[in-house]
Scaffold this active site. Structure first.
Site, PDB file in Angstrom:
ATOM      1  N   SER A 108     -68.544  18.605  28.693  1.00  0.00           N
ATOM      2  CA  SER A 108     -69.870  19.006  28.213  1.00  0.00           C
ATOM      3  C   SER A 108     -69.875  18.917  26.699  1.00  0.00           C
ATOM      4  O   SER A 108     -68.824  19.023  26.053  1.00  0.00           O
ATOM      5  CB  SER A 108     -70.175  20.444  28.648  1.00  0.00           C
ATOM      6  OG  SER A 108     -71.272  20.969  27.918  1.00  0.00           O
ATOM      7  N   TYR A 133     -66.396  29.392  28.256  1.00  0.00           N
ATOM      8  CA  TYR A 133     -66.901  28.139  28.835  1.00  0.00           C
ATOM      9  C   TYR A 133     -66.575  26.966  27.910  1.00  0.00           C
ATOM     10  O   TYR A 133     -66.076  25.922  28.362  1.00  0.00           O
ATOM     11  CB  TYR A 133     -68.408  28.232  29.060  1.00  0.00           C
ATOM     12  CG  TYR A 133     -69.010  26.947  29.586  1.00  0.00           C
ATOM     13  CD1 TYR A 133     -68.714  26.491  30.873  1.00  0.00           C
ATOM     14  CD2 TYR A 133     -69.863  26.176  28.800  1.00  0.00           C
ATOM     15  CE1 TYR A 133     -69.249  25.306  31.364  1.00  0.00           C
ATOM     16  CE2 TYR A 133     -70.415  24.990  29.285  1.00  0.00           C
ATOM     17  CZ  TYR A 133     -70.099  24.561  30.561  1.00  0.00           C
ATOM     18  OH  TYR A 133     -70.635  23.378  31.033  1.00  0.00           O
TER      19      TYR A 133
END
Length: 250
Positions: A108, A133
């Site tokens: 990501s 994350y």
């Protein structure tokens, strides 16, 4: 297809078969938050398949409340990195025998906000869900670089990518204001079909055959963060991952 929720998996298999007219589509149970499940899945693949040309490590959890995997890892680093690391390790001999082959790790753009805390990879001294994350997504890019270096001259190549901001269940752990923000920008986000395009590109694009270790976005090479190019940290993460998973992988 390797899936945690078999009911959803079977529905997806049905949809794929109907849409493609290809009957040769199967799903198997895999829970990346449990190394026992990963080992059972890999054993079944190694016994049942003669070739594995493309491995797409696509599972993930995002900004979830603090939790631990079955093996005691913080959930986001455990599923997003450790689970894929172990799965790839257990399948790597089959992948090598299948060369030319590709390994795709879905990361990501959030990797750019991450750092690898080698002293507290499980966030036990303090947990911030967005930081955890981003750490896990940075780990995906670093893992890809290490794989590319270690698999040199084997015919196996590795790629990491940003799929885009995609409308999926990953958003379920966002708080109220964050959910509202995502609704506002939703016209500019990608559908699941659009979000899959860079993954597919990395998996099958012929011009990438001799490329390895790169990071991609919108079906093109992209710039990753400077932290994502640190081969020293990548090697330390590799060694720590092996230690935590009790495996040997040189």
């Amino acid at each position: 297809m390797a899936c945690r929720d078999m009911e959803k998996a079977e529905a997806a298999v049905k949809e794929i078969i109907e849409g493609s007219a290809n009957e040769n589509v199967t799903c198997m149970k895999l829970d990346l938050s449990d190394t026992k499940s990963i080992r059972e899945f890999a054993e079944a693949i190694n016994k049942g398949e003669t070739k594995l040309n493309i491995l797409i490590n696509n599972a993930g959890v995002m900004v979830c409340p603090y939790g631990k995997t079955a093996d005691g890892f913080e959930m986001q680093i455990g599923v997003n990195h450790m689970g894929h690391f172990l799965l790839t390790h257990l399948l790597i001999d089959l992948i090598k025998r299948s060369a030319p082959a590709r390994i795709i790790n879905v990361s990501s753009m959030a990797h750019a906000w991450g750092t690898i805390n080698l002293e507290d990879i499980n966030s036990e001294k303090g947990y911030e869900k967005k930081a955890a994350y981003s750490q896990s997504k940075l780990a995906n890019v670093l893992f890809t670089r290490s794989l590319a270096n270690k698999l040199k001259d084997t015919g196996v190549t590795a790629y990491s990518l940003h799929p885009g901001v995609v409308q999926t269940d990953l958003w379920r752990h966002l708080n109220g204001p964050q959910q509202l923000a995502m609704k506002i920008i939703s016209p500019f986000t990608k559908s699941s079909v659009e979000g899959a395009q860079t993954t597919i590109y990395c998996a099958v694009e012929p011009t990438l055959e001799k490329q390895t270790g790169g990071y991609y976005s919108d079906c093109a090479p992209a710039t990753c963060s400077s932290a994502a190019t640190d081969d020293n940290v990548a090697q330390k993460l590799w060694e720590l991952s092996c230690q935590m998973l009790s495996i040997s992988w040189d």
